[in-house]
Design an enzyme around this catalytic site. Sequence first.
Site, PDB file in Angstrom:
ATOM      1  N   GLY B  40     -23.727 -26.796  32.738  1.00 21.25           N
ATOM      2  CA  GLY B  40     -24.921 -27.410  33.316  1.00 21.25           C
ATOM      3  C   GLY B  40     -25.266 -26.711  34.619  1.00 21.25           C
ATOM      4  N   ALA B  44     -26.186 -30.285  40.619  1.00 21.98           N
ATOM      5  CA  ALA B  44     -24.732 -30.350  40.751  1.00 21.98           C
ATOM      6  C   ALA B  44     -24.094 -29.063  40.227  1.00 21.98           C
ATOM      7  CB  ALA B  44     -24.191 -31.574  40.015  1.00 21.98           C
ATOM      8  N   HIS B 266     -36.913 -47.405  36.131  1.00 21.62           N
ATOM      9  CA  HIS B 266     -37.725 -47.107  37.308  1.00 21.62           C
ATOM     10  C   HIS B 266     -39.045 -47.857  37.221  1.00 21.62           C
ATOM     11  CE1 HIS B 266     -39.778 -44.961  40.424  1.00 21.62           C
ATOM     12  NE2 HIS B 266     -38.704 -44.249  40.690  1.00 21.62           N
ATOM     13  N   SER B 284     -43.739 -40.886  41.455  1.00 19.96           N
ATOM     14  CA  SER B 284     -42.693 -40.989  42.466  1.00 19.96           C
ATOM     15  C   SER B 284     -42.701 -42.309  43.236  1.00 19.96           C
ATOM     16  CB  SER B 284     -42.861 -39.856  43.475  1.00 19.96           C
ATOM     17  OG  SER B 284     -42.039 -40.098  44.593  1.00 19.96           O
ATOM     18  N   ARG B 330     -35.368 -50.288  43.092  1.00 18.75           N
ATOM     19  CA  ARG B 330     -35.929 -50.076  41.759  1.00 18.75           C
ATOM     20  C   ARG B 330     -35.634 -51.186  40.765  1.00 18.75           C
ATOM     21  NH1 ARG B 330     -34.669 -43.568  41.434  1.00 18.75           N
ATOM     22  NH2 ARG B 330     -36.225 -43.042  42.997  1.00 18.75           N
ATOM     23  N   HIS B 401     -34.938 -44.195  33.591  1.00 24.18           N
ATOM     24  CA  HIS B 401     -35.085 -43.059  34.491  1.00 24.18           C
ATOM     25  C   HIS B 401     -33.767 -42.354  34.809  1.00 24.18           C
ATOM     26  CE1 HIS B 401     -36.624 -40.608  37.667  1.00 24.18           C
ATOM     27  NE2 HIS B 401     -35.930 -41.202  38.595  1.00 24.18           N
ATOM     28  N   GLU B 425     -25.051 -36.543  38.038  1.00 22.53           N
ATOM     29  CA  GLU B 425     -25.363 -37.731  37.245  1.00 22.53           C
ATOM     30  C   GLU B 425     -24.353 -37.943  36.115  1.00 22.53           C
ATOM     31  OE1 GLU B 425     -29.375 -37.753  35.683  1.00 22.53           O
ATOM     32  OE2 GLU B 425     -29.170 -39.750  34.817  1.00 22.53           O
ATOM     33  N   ARG B 435     -29.145 -47.152  41.513  1.00 24.32           N
ATOM     34  CA  ARG B 435     -29.245 -46.050  42.467  1.00 24.32           C
ATOM     35  C   ARG B 435     -30.499 -46.199  43.318  1.00 24.32           C
ATOM     36  NH1 ARG B 435     -31.982 -41.553  42.707  1.00 24.32           N
ATOM     37  NH2 ARG B 435     -32.701 -41.500  40.557  1.00 24.32           N
ATOM     38  N   LEU B 441     -30.468 -36.595  44.288  1.00 23.36           N
ATOM     39  CA  LEU B 441     -30.432 -35.206  44.749  1.00 23.36           C
ATOM     40  C   LEU B 441     -29.284 -35.051  45.730  1.00 23.36           C
ATOM     41  CD1 LEU B 441     -34.267 -34.625  45.294  1.00 23.36           C
ATOM     42  CD2 LEU B 441     -32.894 -34.211  43.270  1.00 23.36           C
TER      43      LEU B 441
END
Lengths: 248, 637
Positions: B40, B44, B266, B284, B330, B401, B425, B435, B441
């Site tokens: 990946g 990260a 979300h 956003s 959220r 989300h 994640e 979260r 991020l």
Amino acid sequence: MRLTLRIWRQKDANSPGQFVTYVKDHVVPDMSFLELLDALNRELVERGEEPVAFESDCREGICGSCSLVINGIPHGPGRGKASCQLYMRHFRDGDTITVEPFRAKPFPVLRDLIVDRSAFDRIMQAGGFISVNAGSAPEANSIPVPKQNQELAMDAAACIGCGACVAACKNASAMLFVAAKVSHLGLLPQGQPERYRRVRNMVAQMDKEGFGGCSNTFECEAVCPKQISVRFIARLNRDYLRAVLLEP
Amino acid sequence: MILDGRVPPGPLEQKWDRHRNELALVNPANKRKFHVIVVGTGLAGASAAATLAELGYQVSAFCFHDSPRRAHSIAAQGGINAAKNYQNDGDSVWRLFYDTIKGGDFRSREANVYRLAQVSVNIFDHCVAQGVPFAREYGGLLANRSFGGAQVSRTFYARGQTGQQLLLGAYSALCRQISLGQVKMYPRTEMLDLVVVDGHAKGIITRNLLTGEIQRHAADAVVLATGGYGNVFYLSTNAVNSNVTATYRAYKRGAFFANPCFTQIHPTCIPVSGDHQSKLTLMSESLRNDGRVWVPKKKGDTRPPEQIPEDERDYFLERMYPSYGNLAPRDIASRAAKRVCDEGRGVGPGGLGVYLDFSEAIRRLGIEVVRERYGNLFDMYREITNEDPYKVPMRIYPAVHYTMGGLWVDYNLMSNLPGLFVIGEANFSDHGANRLGASALMQGLADGYFILPYTIGDYFARSKRTRPDPDRPEFREAEEQTRKGIERLLAINGRHPVDVFHRELGKLLWDHCGMSRSEASLRHALEEIPKIRERFWKEARVTGGPEGINQALERAGRVADFLEFAELLCLDALERRESCGGHFREEFQTEDGEAKRDDENFCHVAAWEYRGPKERPTRHIEPLQFEFVKLATRSYK
């Protein structure tokens, strides 16, 4: 809506390709262009045929995966969007739509609508970075950056690396892409120490990959999903000239 | 089994520093002898691969995209938190820590979250040094905005493209290491199995997506940075190719899967418009800085929004949560939106939507300021919906989300399988049951730049095991199994594309294990999932062969894993008999409909162990100890 789709089908990099015509019914205006292809592919699989291969991922215009030439225009009609952001409301019932992969020698077709854009990665590896190791950064606010420079750097940094600029150019020039990268880092104080080395190395790699020179027709800006300005190409040329003449 | 998170002792503020002093080191000359696989290349993965290479380790990095720059971190819009206190509004490491642990409804590890808040400042410095063009004020210094669940302004941003800019920073660092020969990059390569040798993770099996070739790769350690599993719901804000395959197959090889039921819905996404839809688009959270969320007070009010007078509007977030208002976290905002829609006050087609209205912000700030702040989001909205948010309010509805659950890791980010590290994640560690915005991020980069590079050395220094020969039987067995799996998919002799089953699964999960869950709904889902799976293995059709580019085959493998993983998700949701964060069990709520935690019985991480295809997995727990904060009822009122 009922649409006729002429889609480029090609088994692999070594086989010749051709257009194949499909008729697609039940197209709704709220569908994105890629969802139209999804729906076509579902029908193809139900009939036992292989689906049309195309690339996409985020489907919100930021990852740069999608790469369709729609009716002769990279990413299709309309300004400032990637193929995945094109909606079927821009077409009319009965239209015939031609779908091809990006065409450029440095972007060989791999299958159907998928091309190899790894040349962009190699250009980035040649110098598209600021050499800083994790752990050695100074305090973020210790180096002020004038807002207008930061905004301009951001305009350039918005590039999604899709390659539409190359596909639109009759010289298959990658100068808008390289200009965006060079300008983004060259406009910031952090990018100064490597500024001229960077531009020299990236341009050398760009040439090595077989991309042509700027055709000055600005097709690249017209199709760019992020509407990156060709003025950055002037900046690239200026930096390159200086790199070659004054800072060899 | 009671799992031990190996949290170091000592005062909270000193745990990480002390731990770093105690971690064993590998000397620079020896580092090059260790080979690390990183799967990946999102925030990260790319940051870890680059940083490990900077330290001198030999790294092989894998991604299924054509370029590492396309990972879905790129789509994060709003921002990244850092406890810089540049706004002089009283922010501190402690406050970021406390907001995050409270935002997660006290279901995360205290020490991990504190460390995250501590390194947030280093991450931010590093990203600026890489040339990430963060927003600035006219004086040239960095700007901030506010995000949900916080009363200070600590979110840094690069227009609405913060994830893109941070990923391009990490990608550029990765490019530099590729050019130096420290990282070997394998794009268009998908991990299909984990290889475990003598109990240690020592390699992976991959498929080359261009040629179809199956390959074995051996290393001294394996790092998974393969993102979340939100696409199990079919419709989510994730990229269409995001999947659970790497982590799920590691789970089947013995890694524990923690808290899979912690999924984030979300609140501000563009509502579903029809069956053709392949994904949902996020608007956003930063929009809630200036946008006001409302629905009509009257049920079934079909007047256009501009004809509904002010006193007939219900600004329900401001009404229900006066101190946080439109910036409620959220999970809270999503449930509130669902509640008003369930009451019949939703707007738009099917009544599944609420307004996010900018008219007041436009009056207050002027259209130009609003355009500068949110222009690209407004354009995106207009393109998708054909409505102009400068003139009519946006319509939004919650959507899947992010997934807080993931593979279980200890304080060193190592799973219960030694040698397997899980970051970003893909792990479960820092966000608890919910979260906060601008924290994903931060966590991805914390793990990759500043945590894993320290802790992985400790594993190398203490473990005497070396890289095995990829011809060992464990590698051959895993390769054989991968090949068989592919043959099995290609041999299904049905007629429906795999999307049909994926969509059916997603709908089932959304209805029965989505924003609210109950014992009955979960039991229903657990009955239905095996039926869909059975039909998949009979009625699906995977065209083409094992060689060359075969997207149908790639998708089929991922859907097959979702069809198994979904059961684990529902089982975890069933067993967690409390409501917390994004996990809302209808049986457990307060009188005014808020989540009701059960700290006596569920103040723990649930980590699931795979027992075999027909066996029920075993639920292990890691008790969560709160030494420094008091468990409180989460209130944003």
